[in-house]
Enzyme design. Sequence first.
Site, PDB file in Angstrom:
ATOM      1  N   VAL A   8       0.872  -1.171   0.000  1.00 62.43           N
ATOM      2  CA  VAL A   8       0.000   0.000   0.000  1.00 62.43           C
ATOM      3  C   VAL A   8       0.914   1.227   0.000  1.00 62.43           C
ATOM      4  CG1 VAL A   8      -2.022  -1.038   1.093  1.00 62.43           C
ATOM      5  CG2 VAL A   8      -0.199  -0.102   2.524  1.00 62.43           C
ATOM      6  N   SER A   9       0.359   2.360  -0.367  1.00 60.30           N
ATOM      7  CA  SER A   9       1.207   3.530  -0.568  1.00 60.30           C
ATOM      8  C   SER A   9       1.685   4.178   0.722  1.00 60.30           C
ATOM      9  CB  SER A   9       0.467   4.575  -1.416  1.00 60.30           C
ATOM     10  OG  SER A   9       0.216   4.060  -2.709  1.00 60.30           O
ATOM     11  N   THR A  10       0.875   4.119   1.780  1.00 57.13           N
ATOM     12  CA  THR A  10       1.249   4.792   3.026  1.00 57.13           C
ATOM     13  C   THR A  10       0.922   3.922   4.229  1.00 57.13           C
ATOM     14  OG1 THR A  10      -0.887   5.854   3.476  1.00 57.13           O
ATOM     15  CG2 THR A  10       0.593   6.988   1.957  1.00 57.13           C
ATOM     16  N   GLN A  13      -2.754   3.323   5.228  1.00 59.18           N
ATOM     17  CA  GLN A  13      -3.594   2.367   4.524  1.00 59.18           C
ATOM     18  C   GLN A  13      -3.418   0.971   5.129  1.00 59.18           C
ATOM     19  OE1 GLN A  13      -1.975   3.605   0.592  1.00 59.18           O
ATOM     20  NE2 GLN A  13      -4.113   3.814  -0.017  1.00 59.18           N
TER      21      GLN A  13
END
Length: 218
Positions: A8-10, A13
């Site tokens: 996931v990007s961050t 998340q």
Amino acid sequence: MARVYLRVSTGEQDLRRQEKIVSDARAAGYYIAGVYREFASGARPDRPELLRMVADLQPGEVIIAEKIDRISRLRLEEAERLVAAIREKGARLVVPGVVDLSEVVSESSGVPRVVLEAVQEMMLKVALQIAREDYEDRRERQRQGIDLAKQAGKYRGCRTDGTTHARIIALRSGGNSIATTARLAGCSTAQVKRVWREHQQKVVPALHGKQTVTGAII
């Protein structure tokens, strides 16, 4: 033999939805040699867990991911270099949305084999390019949204996740390493470094500003 890549990007998340991939792969008959969990943008080529996974690959293994954009949102040239590095290890991708013709190709020869390999390459290249274009579209929509919010005087910047920040500070203050803190806090190592650096920048000046008596802070 398979290695599962979850991303996931961050740190804000959640990877839990993707975790089902592991049990699904086992149910399909794969032995899971490793699960790699990443909190980073797919547009970054220097993702630590991705690089560790590629380094760990053994001949004949497959990489399983939820979608091709979990593996890459890189520019096409960079994405192709990543795929080449995976193939150099004798491994291949098994990703929904990308038809895998490896077995058919291995059983073919002559012109049919050449055609099948070309089709496989074309489909993979198209999938990688779509993943990149989707990333760029999202970034552009985000930029346009911010511009509109600024014009309306409603833009307040990114929200800070106070719970995650507090957890990071508590874990680091307890002597945990950056990697361990990231794993326990459910965020990226980059976020741990940033939060801890900001925390220290606030704490150190405060300590220097206090008076001391016989060496004790009062």
